[in-house]
Every structure is written in structure tokens, then in C-alpha cells.
Design a protein around this motif. Structure first.
Motif, mmCIF file in Angstrom:
data_model
loop_
_atom_site.group_PDB
_atom_site.id
_atom_site.type_symbol
_atom_site.label_atom_id
_atom_site.label_comp_id
_atom_site.label_asym_id
_atom_site.label_seq_id
_atom_site.Cartn_x
_atom_site.Cartn_y
_atom_site.Cartn_z
ATOM 1 N N GLN A 281 0.843 -1.326 -0.188
ATOM 2 C CA GLN A 281 0.012 -0.086 -0.116
ATOM 3 C C GLN A 281 0.774 1.272 -0.139
ATOM 4 O O GLN A 281 0.515 2.513 0.459
ATOM 5 C CB GLN A 281 -0.950 0.021 1.302
ATOM 6 N N VAL A 282 2.047 1.130 -0.364
ATOM 7 C CA VAL A 282 3.012 2.446 -0.356
ATOM 8 C C VAL A 282 2.559 2.965 -1.555
ATOM 9 O O VAL A 282 2.873 2.668 -2.945
ATOM 10 C CB VAL A 282 4.461 2.127 -0.350
ATOM 11 N N ASP A 283 2.271 4.345 -1.715
ATOM 12 C CA ASP A 283 1.926 5.173 -2.623
ATOM 13 C C ASP A 283 1.167 4.751 -3.794
ATOM 14 O O ASP A 283 1.583 4.319 -5.007
ATOM 15 C CB ASP A 283 3.226 6.018 -3.190
ATOM 16 N N GLU A 284 -0.027 4.191 -3.579
ATOM 17 C CA GLU A 284 -0.798 3.311 -4.628
ATOM 18 C C GLU A 284 -0.985 4.176 -5.940
ATOM 19 O O GLU A 284 -1.043 3.611 -7.097
ATOM 20 C CB GLU A 284 -2.145 2.718 -4.312
ATOM 21 N N GLU A 285 -1.056 5.370 -5.759
ATOM 22 C CA GLU A 285 -1.116 6.129 -6.986
ATOM 23 C C GLU A 285 -0.092 6.097 -7.967
ATOM 24 O O GLU A 285 -0.101 6.220 -9.115
ATOM 25 C CB GLU A 285 -1.583 7.544 -6.684
ATOM 26 N N ARG A 286 1.035 6.148 -7.469
ATOM 27 C CA ARG A 286 2.370 6.170 -8.168
ATOM 28 C C ARG A 286 2.523 4.819 -8.655
ATOM 29 O O ARG A 286 2.862 4.869 -9.957
ATOM 30 C CB ARG A 286 3.464 6.623 -7.301
ATOM 31 N N LEU A 287 2.300 3.910 -7.949
ATOM 32 C CA LEU A 287 2.514 2.570 -8.440
ATOM 33 C C LEU A 287 1.400 2.375 -9.564
ATOM 34 O O LEU A 287 1.570 1.613 -10.778
ATOM 35 C CB LEU A 287 2.242 1.545 -7.342
ATOM 36 N N GLY A 288 0.261 2.616 -9.509
ATOM 37 C CA GLY A 288 -0.842 2.629 -10.397
ATOM 38 C C GLY A 288 -0.654 3.403 -11.633
ATOM 39 O O GLY A 288 -0.733 2.663 -13.010
ATOM 40 N N GLY A 289 0.122 4.603 -11.544
ATOM 41 C CA GLY A 289 0.570 5.076 -12.875
ATOM 42 C C GLY A 289 1.507 4.302 -13.595
ATOM 43 O O GLY A 289 1.586 4.308 -14.780
ATOM 44 N N LEU A 290 2.543 3.736 -13.036
ATOM 45 C CA LEU A 290 3.507 2.964 -13.565
ATOM 46 C C LEU A 290 3.061 1.644 -14.435
ATOM 47 O O LEU A 290 3.150 1.530 -15.430
ATOM 48 C CB LEU A 290 4.527 2.277 -12.496
ATOM 49 N N SER A 292 -0.105 1.706 -15.486
ATOM 50 C CA SER A 292 -0.984 1.980 -16.682
ATOM 51 C C SER A 292 -0.155 2.412 -17.895
ATOM 52 O O SER A 292 -0.343 2.418 -18.988
ATOM 53 C CB SER A 292 -1.738 3.184 -16.208
ATOM 54 N N ARG A 293 1.097 3.078 -17.314
ATOM 55 C CA ARG A 293 1.935 3.340 -18.265
ATOM 56 C C ARG A 293 2.709 2.273 -19.167
ATOM 57 O O ARG A 293 2.727 1.955 -20.500
ATOM 58 C CB ARG A 293 3.149 4.208 -17.919
ATOM 59 N N TYR A 294 2.996 1.243 -18.150
ATOM 60 C CA TYR A 294 3.410 -0.104 -18.821
ATOM 61 C C TYR A 294 2.510 -0.744 -19.931
ATOM 62 O O TYR A 294 2.824 -1.220 -20.955
ATOM 63 C CB TYR A 294 3.795 -0.983 -17.626
ATOM 64 N N TRP A 295 1.114 -0.779 -19.452
ATOM 65 C CA TRP A 295 0.253 -1.291 -20.260
ATOM 66 C C TRP A 295 0.021 -0.532 -21.767
ATOM 67 O O TRP A 295 -0.373 -1.163 -22.930
ATOM 68 C CB TRP A 295 -1.107 -1.386 -19.670
ATOM 69 N N THR A 296 0.070 0.784 -21.524
ATOM 70 C CA THR A 296 0.160 1.700 -22.875
ATOM 71 C C THR A 296 1.292 1.406 -23.705
ATOM 72 O O THR A 296 1.214 1.129 -24.758
ATOM 73 C CB THR A 296 0.024 3.166 -22.467
ATOM 74 N N LEU A 297 2.657 1.306 -23.183
ATOM 75 C CA LEU A 297 3.831 1.044 -23.829
ATOM 76 C C LEU A 297 3.503 -0.574 -24.501
ATOM 77 O O LEU A 297 3.807 -0.819 -25.584
ATOM 78 C CB LEU A 297 4.893 0.807 -23.118
ATOM 79 N N ARG A 298 2.928 -1.230 -23.571
ATOM 80 C CA ARG A 298 2.860 -2.704 -24.440
ATOM 81 C C ARG A 298 1.942 -2.670 -25.581
ATOM 82 O O ARG A 298 2.223 -3.278 -26.556
ATOM 83 C CB ARG A 298 2.094 -3.451 -23.330
ATOM 84 N N ARG A 299 0.750 -1.830 -25.421
ATOM 85 C CA ARG A 299 -0.141 -1.687 -26.723
ATOM 86 C C ARG A 299 0.483 -1.203 -27.880
ATOM 87 O O ARG A 299 0.412 -1.562 -28.947
ATOM 88 C CB ARG A 299 -1.318 -1.102 -26.224
ATOM 89 N N MET A 300 1.309 -0.240 -27.599
ATOM 90 C CA MET A 300 2.264 0.558 -28.605
ATOM 91 C C MET A 300 3.163 -0.580 -29.315
ATOM 92 O O MET A 300 3.244 -0.672 -30.480
ATOM 93 C CB MET A 300 2.800 1.650 -28.297
ATOM 94 N N SER A 301 3.983 -1.185 -28.415
ATOM 95 C CA SER A 301 4.706 -2.129 -29.111
ATOM 96 C C SER A 301 4.231 -3.351 -29.856
ATOM 97 O O SER A 301 4.537 -3.718 -30.945
ATOM 98 C CB SER A 301 5.723 -2.939 -27.934
ATOM 99 N N ILE A 333 12.776 2.602 -11.929
ATOM 100 C CA ILE A 333 14.034 2.612 -11.009
ATOM 101 C C ILE A 333 13.939 3.712 -9.510
ATOM 102 O O ILE A 333 14.186 3.435 -8.708
ATOM 103 C CB ILE A 333 15.339 2.498 -11.742
ATOM 104 N N ASP A 334 13.596 4.959 -10.218
ATOM 105 C CA ASP A 334 13.453 5.899 -9.388
ATOM 106 C C ASP A 334 12.196 5.775 -8.409
ATOM 107 O O ASP A 334 12.410 6.025 -7.203
ATOM 108 C CB ASP A 334 12.750 7.290 -10.010
ATOM 109 N N ALA A 335 11.221 4.989 -8.792
ATOM 110 C CA ALA A 335 9.883 4.775 -7.747
ATOM 111 C C ALA A 335 10.581 3.661 -6.670
ATOM 112 O O ALA A 335 10.090 3.831 -5.551
ATOM 113 C CB ALA A 335 8.793 4.249 -8.479
ATOM 114 N N ALA A 336 11.236 2.562 -7.246
ATOM 115 C CA ALA A 336 11.860 1.595 -6.387
ATOM 116 C C ALA A 336 12.736 2.184 -5.359
ATOM 117 O O ALA A 336 12.793 1.936 -4.120
ATOM 118 C CB ALA A 336 12.375 0.751 -7.439
#
Length: 386
Positions: A281-290, A292-301, A333-336
Motif C-alpha cells: 500500500q505504499v503510494d498506490e497512485e504512483r504504482l498505479g501510474g507505472l 498504466s504506463r506499462y500497459w500503454t507501452l505494451r499496446r504500442m509495441s 528505478i526511481d520509484a523503487a
């Protein structure tokens, strides 16, 4: 909408859905990877397509038909589509599997040989690539040139029966273990009015007389990169790839394979999944953003993989995915580091080791395959903005 905006081409091809037939393939790959991990044959790693050299593993994949998937059967491959290969690649990278040995040969050398190679070149290299026995590097970058491939200074002069090559290449991943690489070299004087003219590609077998390979160690002392020096190396005419003077056109087509794949956003995926497990539960908003961005990049690739399967070469879209993907990897990496800091433990297991590996490899993310600045220039020109 302005006239200029109306003329801007789409950045990424239309989205595609994976066909139902690949679900069984994905399950088969996952089961194999689970068996490998249960047997403790390797540990998941960050940036494994650079650091995970394991020839046994590559040959295991080949035995299951998961290398040379898009190579036609007459050249030892399996005649499958780019989307099927995408699924296998995605599973391997997500698991942090050791794919470095075969990576370059399977990703871009095979397709380039099919597109530009002679029949003799295809017969010489493609069956070994599909068996996981022939490994390649890439000879593009040079000292003091950064990602500006038009400034190539390595030069090949015509001689009886072929070419004599002199010059230096740097950042050549795996050259100390590879059998050969494609080298982009100058075969005619530089033309300042057309800096991309006069470039050609040669297939350099790395055990040739006059080739010297020197390690460029990472901060960890690990040896992945190399400097490769050519001292009057003879390259037979049969090892010219494509046409003399067409090297730039060939390389840009090749880069569509290099820049668009899931490795451009999955190098840190094992770290991201470990972070999601550990952080809770550490910063769920930031983790959720990562995520969602991963999923968008996957769709593009995935859309680019669909375009490649249709026979297209979407260089502009590939540049966009590479730029966005490598920035995303650094954000993971920055988030981790900020959400779940831990003492570095490069030799350990689990989250601490994955974070340490990712931090040490991060400086290369935005360099290999073209710096982000160069990629943004390509994108701007492709959109008619420069």
C-alpha cells in the motif's frame, strides 16, 4: 484542425489484438520457465537481454521452436508470425530469463538477412541462429560519435576479391562471445550534402585476422560491452550485406526491430513486479501510474509487432516506443529507490539484488538503440516538424 496537423502521419500503427491461438503458446512458455526456475537453473535478472548470457538456455529455447520463429523452414526456422514471437519474447523478458546469447541474432540479424542477404548468406547463418548456436553483435556506434551514425569513420576500401576494413566500433554487446556482427562502414568519401550516402553494411566474422576485441567493463566489473578494432581486415565480397552504398537505408529498417520490442520497457519489469509485491500500500497512485504506463507501452509495441507481421517497417513508431520505453524504465528505478529503498545486494536474491542491477544498468537505457535526443529528432522529422 490546421492543414499542418492534418498532414501529420500517425505515430503508431493501429492497435492489434493477439490472436486466440497464442494463448496456448503463452501457457507453454510459462510452464517451461516455471520448470527452469524450480530447478534453479538461473535467477531472474533486470536487463537480462544484455546481461543474461546462457548458451544452454538459448539452445533449450531453440529445441522447443522458440528461436528463429519468423525464419522460413527452408532456412531452419519455423515460419511463424511476429505476434507469436512477441508472446514468447514477452514471457522471457517478464520472467527475467537469460536471453542475451541469442538476442541480437534472433531479433534483428535474422530479419535483415531475410530482407537484404544473399541466398548463400542466409544458408550460412540462419539455420545456426534458429538452433541457438550462432550469435551476433551489432557494429554501429563509434568513438566520439555518440548515436550519430552518419559520422561513421570506419572505412572499407575495395581490394581484390572484397574489401579491406580499418576502424573502430564501440559498445558492441557480446562481441567477445559472438561469432560475427553487422558493421556499418563508409565505402565512399563523405558527402556533406548527403551525410547518409556512401555507407554500407559488412558481415564481419569476429575471428578474422586483424580483429581485436577489448572489454569495456561496467561499474560492477561485468563484461558485456566491447571496443572492436579493425586493422586492415579482409572482408570477402560474399560478406557484403545488401548493396554497397545502401547501408543507411538498411540500418534504419533494421532499427525498427531493435527499437520497438518489449525489451524497451520490460528490462526493469522483474523489478517492477518485485516492487508491487513488496510495497503493497505504499503510494498506490504512483504504482498505479507505472502499471498504466506499462500497459500503454505494451499496446504500442504490440501494434508495431502487428505492422512487422504485415511486412511493414515502422521506423518512426519504433523510435517513439524506444524513447518512451527507456524513460519508463528509469521511472521504475526511481520509484523503487524512493518508495522502497534497501541496502544494495548485487549478489543476493530478490528485490535488493534486482534494484542494484537495475541502478547499475540504468545509464545505458537511454543510449543503446539511439539516444533519446536522436530519437526525438527522428520523430520530429517524421512528423514534418523539422
Amino acid at each position: 484542425m490546421t492543414d499542418t496537423m492534418a498532414k501529420v502521419p500517425p505515430l503508431v500503427p493501429p492497435p492489434v489484438e493477439l490472436p486466440e491461438r497464442v494463448a496456448a503458446l503463452r501457457a507453454e512458455v510459462r510452464a517451461f520457465l516455471a520448470e527452469e526456475l524450480a530447478a534453479d537453473r538461473w535467477r531472474p535478472r533486470a536487463d537480462t537481454w544484455l546481461s543474461g548470457w546462457d548458451e544452454r538456455f538459448s539452445k533449450e529455447l531453440a529445441a522447443r521452436g522458440w528461436l528463429g520463429m519468423t525464419i522460413p523452414p527452408e532456412y531452419g526456422g519455423h515460419g511463424r508470425g511476429a505476434l507469436e514471437r512477441y508472446v514468447v519474447t514477452e514471457e522471457l523478458l517478464a520472467a527475467g530469463a537469460p536471453v542475451a546469447a541469442h538476442w541480437i541474432a534472433d531479433r534483428q540479424i535474422g530479419p535483415s538477412l531475410l530482407r537484404f542477404g544473399t541466398e548463400e548468406q542466409r544458408q550460412a547463418f540462419l539455420p545456426g541462429i534458429a538452433r541457438g548456436e550462432v550469435y551476433f553483435g551489432i557494429g554501429m556506434s563509434e568513438p566520439d560519435s555518440g548515436s550519430d551514425l552518419a559520422s561513421v569513420r570506419s572505412r572499407a576500401e575495395p581490394v581484390d576479391g572484397g574489401w579491406e576494413l580499418t576502424g573502430t566500433k564501440v559498445w558492441t554487446s557480446g562481441a567477445h562471445r559472438a561469432h560475427a556482427f553487422f558493421a556499418l562502414v563508409r565505402t565512399s568519401p563523405k558527402d556533406e550534402t548527403n551525410r547518409h550516402a556512401g555507407l554500407s553494411q559488412l558481415i564481419v566474422e569476429l575471428d578474422s585476422p586483424g580483429v581485436t576485441i577489448r572489454p569495456i567493463p561496467l561499474l560492477t566489473g561485468a563484461h558485456h560491452f566491447n571496443e572492436v578494432v579493425f586493422d586492415k581486415v579482409f572482408i570477402p565480397e560474399s560478406r557484403v550485406l545488401g548493396e554497397i552504398g545502401q547501408g543507411w537505408h538498411q540500418v534504419t529498417s533494421e532499427l525498427a526491430f531493435e527499437r520497438s520490442g518489449p525489451e524497451r520497457y520490460l528490462s526493469t519489469f522483474p523489478l517492477l513486479t518485485a516492487l508491487l509485491r513488496e510495497a503493497h500500500q505504499v503510494d498506490e497512485e504512483r504504482l498505479g501510474g507505472l502499471v498504466s504506463r506499462y500497459w500503454t507501452l505494451r499496446r504500442m509495441s504490440l501494434a508495431i509487432a502487428g505492422a512487422l507481421e504485415a511486412g511493414q517497417a515502422p521506423e518512426l513508431a519504433a523510435a517513439v516506443v524506444k524513447d518512451l520505453g527507456t524513460r519508463f524504465e528509469n521511472e521504475v528505478i526511481d520509484a523503487a529507490r524512493t518508495l522502497l529503498p534497501t541496502a544494495p545486494d548485487p549478489g543476493g536474491t530478490g528485490y535488493a539484488r534486482l534494484l542494484a542491477e537495475a541502478v547499475l544498468h540504468a545509464p545505458g537505457f537511454t543510449l543503446r538503440g539511439g539516444t533519446n535526443e536522436v530519437l526525438r529528432g527522428i520523430t520530429a522529422r517524421g512528423l514534418g516538424l523539422r
